[in-house]
Design an enzyme around this catalytic site. Structure first.
Site, mmCIF file in Angstrom:
data_model
loop_
_atom_site.group_PDB
_atom_site.id
_atom_site.type_symbol
_atom_site.label_atom_id
_atom_site.label_comp_id
_atom_site.label_asym_id
_atom_site.label_seq_id
_atom_site.Cartn_x
_atom_site.Cartn_y
_atom_site.Cartn_z
ATOM 1 N N GLY A 143 0.850 -1.198 0.000
ATOM 2 C CA GLY A 143 0.000 0.000 0.000
ATOM 3 C C GLY A 143 0.877 1.237 0.000
ATOM 4 N N GLY B 168 0.485 4.801 -0.482
ATOM 5 C CA GLY B 168 -0.214 6.076 -0.552
ATOM 6 C C GLY B 168 0.557 7.057 0.316
ATOM 7 N N GLY C 169 2.213 4.909 3.557
ATOM 8 C CA GLY C 169 3.112 3.847 3.075
ATOM 9 C C GLY C 169 4.256 4.455 2.272
ATOM 10 N N GLU D 292 -13.251 6.146 5.148
ATOM 11 C CA GLU D 292 -12.856 5.080 6.093
ATOM 12 C C GLU D 292 -13.754 5.126 7.348
ATOM 13 O OE1 GLU D 292 -8.806 5.692 7.311
ATOM 14 O OE2 GLU D 292 -8.342 3.566 7.301
ATOM 15 N N ASN E 248 -5.617 3.463 10.657
ATOM 16 C CA ASN E 248 -6.455 4.088 11.693
ATOM 17 C C ASN E 248 -7.666 3.230 12.045
ATOM 18 O OD1 ASN E 248 -5.238 6.537 12.470
ATOM 19 N ND2 ASN E 248 -6.048 7.639 10.697
ATOM 20 N N ASN F 93 -9.458 10.641 15.920
ATOM 21 C CA ASN F 93 -9.961 10.502 14.546
ATOM 22 C C ASN F 93 -11.479 10.663 14.468
ATOM 23 O OD1 ASN F 93 -7.397 8.186 13.937
ATOM 24 N ND2 ASN F 93 -7.673 10.025 12.746
ATOM 25 N N SER G 136 -6.921 12.648 6.633
ATOM 26 C CA SER G 136 -6.893 11.667 5.540
ATOM 27 C C SER G 136 -8.305 11.446 4.988
ATOM 28 C CB SER G 136 -6.284 10.346 6.018
ATOM 29 O OG SER G 136 -7.003 9.828 7.110
ATOM 30 N N LYS H 243 -6.101 7.417 19.889
ATOM 31 C CA LYS H 243 -6.019 7.880 18.493
ATOM 32 C C LYS H 243 -7.394 7.779 17.831
ATOM 33 C CE LYS H 243 -4.359 9.378 14.656
ATOM 34 N NZ LYS H 243 -3.688 8.724 13.564
HETATM 35 N N1 LIG Z 1 -2.356 10.327 5.690
HETATM 36 C C1 LIG Z 1 -2.076 10.543 6.966
HETATM 37 O O1 LIG Z 1 -1.449 11.557 7.330
HETATM 38 C C2 LIG Z 1 -2.477 9.557 8.006
HETATM 39 C C3 LIG Z 1 -3.132 8.385 7.679
HETATM 40 N N2 LIG Z 1 -3.408 7.483 8.670
HETATM 41 C C4 LIG Z 1 -4.051 6.214 8.371
HETATM 42 O O2 LIG Z 1 -3.113 5.402 7.691
HETATM 43 C C5 LIG Z 1 -3.794 4.485 6.805
HETATM 44 C C6 LIG Z 1 -3.234 4.677 5.398
HETATM 45 O O3 LIG Z 1 -3.604 6.009 5.039
HETATM 46 P P1 LIG Z 1 -3.030 6.795 3.794
HETATM 47 O O4 LIG Z 1 -1.634 6.409 3.514
HETATM 48 O O5 LIG Z 1 -3.343 8.212 4.053
HETATM 49 O O6 LIG Z 1 -3.983 6.214 2.646
HETATM 50 P P2 LIG Z 1 -3.859 6.360 1.068
HETATM 51 O O7 LIG Z 1 -5.239 6.188 0.538
HETATM 52 O O8 LIG Z 1 -3.096 7.590 0.738
HETATM 53 O O9 LIG Z 1 -2.967 5.120 0.662
HETATM 54 C C7 LIG Z 1 -3.407 3.805 0.549
HETATM 55 C C8 LIG Z 1 -2.749 3.265 -0.707
HETATM 56 O O10 LIG Z 1 -2.892 1.855 -0.739
HETATM 57 C C9 LIG Z 1 -3.203 1.506 -2.067
HETATM 58 N N3 LIG Z 1 -3.887 0.216 -2.091
HETATM 59 C C10 LIG Z 1 -5.076 -0.121 -1.539
HETATM 60 N N4 LIG Z 1 -5.390 -1.396 -1.783
HETATM 61 C C11 LIG Z 1 -4.369 -1.888 -2.533
HETATM 62 C C12 LIG Z 1 -4.120 -3.130 -3.144
HETATM 63 N N5 LIG Z 1 -4.978 -4.148 -3.016
HETATM 64 N N6 LIG Z 1 -2.985 -3.282 -3.865
HETATM 65 C C13 LIG Z 1 -2.106 -2.272 -4.001
HETATM 66 N N7 LIG Z 1 -2.290 -1.051 -3.452
HETATM 67 C C14 LIG Z 1 -3.408 -0.866 -2.727
HETATM 68 C C15 LIG Z 1 -4.108 2.613 -2.547
HETATM 69 O O11 LIG Z 1 -4.158 2.594 -3.958
HETATM 70 P P3 LIG Z 1 -5.397 3.282 -4.718
HETATM 71 O O12 LIG Z 1 -5.122 4.767 -4.633
HETATM 72 O O13 LIG Z 1 -5.279 2.708 -6.075
HETATM 73 O O14 LIG Z 1 -6.650 2.873 -3.990
HETATM 74 C C16 LIG Z 1 -3.384 3.823 -1.982
HETATM 75 O O15 LIG Z 1 -2.366 4.262 -2.842
HETATM 76 C C17 LIG Z 1 -5.275 4.825 6.928
HETATM 77 O O16 LIG Z 1 -5.869 3.981 7.870
HETATM 78 C C18 LIG Z 1 -5.268 6.270 7.451
HETATM 79 O O17 LIG Z 1 -6.428 6.593 8.161
HETATM 80 C C19 LIG Z 1 -3.006 7.671 9.966
HETATM 81 C C20 LIG Z 1 -2.359 8.822 10.326
HETATM 82 C C21 LIG Z 1 -2.108 9.872 9.402
HETATM 83 C C1 LIG Z 2 -4.403 12.549 13.168
HETATM 84 C C2 LIG Z 2 -4.769 12.735 11.728
HETATM 85 C C3 LIG Z 2 -5.936 13.645 11.634
HETATM 86 C C4 LIG Z 2 -3.539 13.392 11.154
HETATM 87 O O1 LIG Z 2 -3.553 13.547 9.840
HETATM 88 C C5 LIG Z 2 -5.080 11.409 11.061
HETATM 89 O O2 LIG Z 2 -4.905 10.385 11.644
HETATM 90 C C6 LIG Z 2 -5.719 11.356 9.733
HETATM 91 O O3 LIG Z 2 -5.490 12.243 8.918
HETATM 92 O O4 LIG Z 2 -6.456 10.385 9.516
#
Ligand SMILES: NC(=O)C1=CN([C@@H]2O[C@H](COP(=O)(O)OP(=O)(O)OC[C@H]3O[C@@H](n4cnc5c(N)ncnc54)[C@H](OP(=O)(O)O)[C@@H]3O)[C@@H](O)[C@H]2O)C=CC1
Ligand SMILES: CC(C)(CO)C(=O)C(=O)O
Length: 324
Positions: free
Chosen positions: A11, A13, A16, A287, A105, A210, A275, A206
């Site tokens: 993953g 995004g 990751g 989500e 999350n 959220n 997010s 957390k």
């Molecule tokens: N962004 C942030 O600052 C924060 C995020 N979080 C949490 O972290 C987790 C990840 O969030 P985030 O990184 O923002 O999410 P994103 O949506 O940015 O990233 C997820 C990635 O995984 C890819 N993906 C999903 N399924 C597959 C699959 N089967 N094969 C290959 N790739 C796949 C998606 O691709 P596609 O785009 O094609 O669907 C996407 O690029 C979430 O639970 C979020 O709530 C927690 C704290 C902060």
């Molecule tokens: C804490 C916060 C709000 C930080 O980006 C988060 O976890 C999210 O974006 O899902």
């Protein structure tokens, strides 16, 4: 010489991508599971991180599936409702000893396998797909504090140093050598890490953060800073936190920080979009299961009234559906 541990991140995004770029840049042996435009861009140009201190681009081995060989650490970094789609893609890489670290999350599936959170199980792990694929003994519970986004395929932006809190899913009161080794790999890459002897409480804290901010951020299309400073949003956040506190207490988790402290953290988070708001703007599924429905199912099971959470989750789901 001992080989560097093999790490696979599934993953790519916002999160990751951030963690992978930091690990690869520090010399770790990391490969990724990605798809679509992101996979193509990583193969063509590598992974770019625009970090708080510097911007760099790093090559990373990328594929649609995890390597066939056993990895020393498997990181899952997708939205909670996407976790099950990873199972067939990473199966070959996990054996009975592979630690699995979900950076996701919401209420994690492993916390609902039995015990006080069991009534949320179907919401976070329909058909027990995750429970069957990743035995709890191998799972490392995790909380991520980060402000990351992915403005372009394979280009991630991280506004602050990310921090992870880690603890064994299966053992409470235990921080072991395996965890310390993972902490070492991550902190060498510049990721702040805290180890927890009972990860369930940090997860609940957390989750409260959220649930109080992510749905509201979609409804109001507002940043964390705005929600944490305006009187009306602070009142709604306080009501959500009171309800989360009551549900947590019913499940045996009573260590939520005071509402005033959580409001201060939100107010000082800067002009960052959650997010969930990023997903809304991109027309992606929100989500809401692991962050919202899981809590309302626990509330229902324990008879705890959660009118504010119910309304917020419903309205956010409704608004999200309009944009898809
Ligand atoms: N962004 C942030 O600052 C924060 C995020 N979080 C949490 O972290 C987790 C990840 O969030 P985030 O990184 O923002 O999410 P994103 O949506 O940015 O990233 C997820 C990635 O995984 C890819 N993906 C999903 N399924 C597959 C699959 N089967 N094969 C290959 N790739 C796949 C998606 O691709 P596609 O785009 O094609 O669907 C996407 O690029 C979430 O639970 C979020 O709530 C927690 C704290 C902060
Ligand atoms: C804490 C916060 C709000 C930080 O980006 C988060 O976890 C999210 O974006 O899902």
């Amino acid at each position: 010489m001992v080989d560097a541990p093999k790490i696979c991140v599934a993953g790519i995004g916002a999160l990751g991508g951030t963690f992978t770029a930091m690990l690869a840049h520090s010399g770790a042996n990391v490969s990724v599971v990605a798809r679509g435009a992101t996979l193509q861009a990583i193969r063509a140009r590598g992974l770019e991180l625009q970090g708080p201190a510097s911007t760099f681009c790093t090559p990373v081995a990328a594929a649609e599936r995890a390597p066939d060989t056993r990895q020393d650490l498997l990181v899952l970094a997708v939205k909670a409702h996407q976790l099950a789609t990873l199972v067939p893609l990473v199966k070959a890489t996990v054996d009975a000893g592979t630690p699995v670290l979900p950076i996701v999350n919401g209420i994690p599936w492993w916390m609902t396998v039995d015990g006080p959170f069991e009534s949320a199980h179907e919401t976070v792990d329909p058909g027990s797909v995750l429970t069957a694929a990743f035995p709890t003994a191998q799972v490392i519970g995790c909380v991520a504090y980060a402000f990351a986004s992915m403005p372009l395929p394979a280009v991630v932006r991280s506004d602050r140093q990310p921090k992870l809190v880690l603890g064994r899913a299966a053992q409470q009161g235990c921080v072991d050598a395996g965890l310390a080794q993972i902490e070492n790999i991550l902190s060498t890459a510049g990721i702040a890490v805290e180890l927890s002897a009972d990860i369930r409480q940090p997860i609940w804290t957390k989750l409260a953060f959220n649930l109080a901010t992510n749905p509201l951020s979609v409804l109001c299309e507002a940043t964390l800073e705005k929600m944490g400073t305006a009187e009306d949003s602070r009142a709604v956040i306080s009501d959500v936190l009171a309800e989360v506190r009551a549900v947590g207490a019913a499940c045996g988790l009573t260590g939520l920080p005071p509402t005033s402290a959580l409001l201060d953290v939100i107010a000082s988070a800067g002009p960052h979009e959650t997010s969930m708001l990023q997903d809304f703007r991109a027309g992606r599924l929100l989500e809401l299961d692991a962050m919202g429905e899981a809590v309302t199912s626990l509330a229902g099971a324990y008879g705890v009234p959660t009118p504010t959470i119910n309304t917020l989750v419903r309205l956010t789901r409704f608004k999200g559906a309009q944009c898809r």
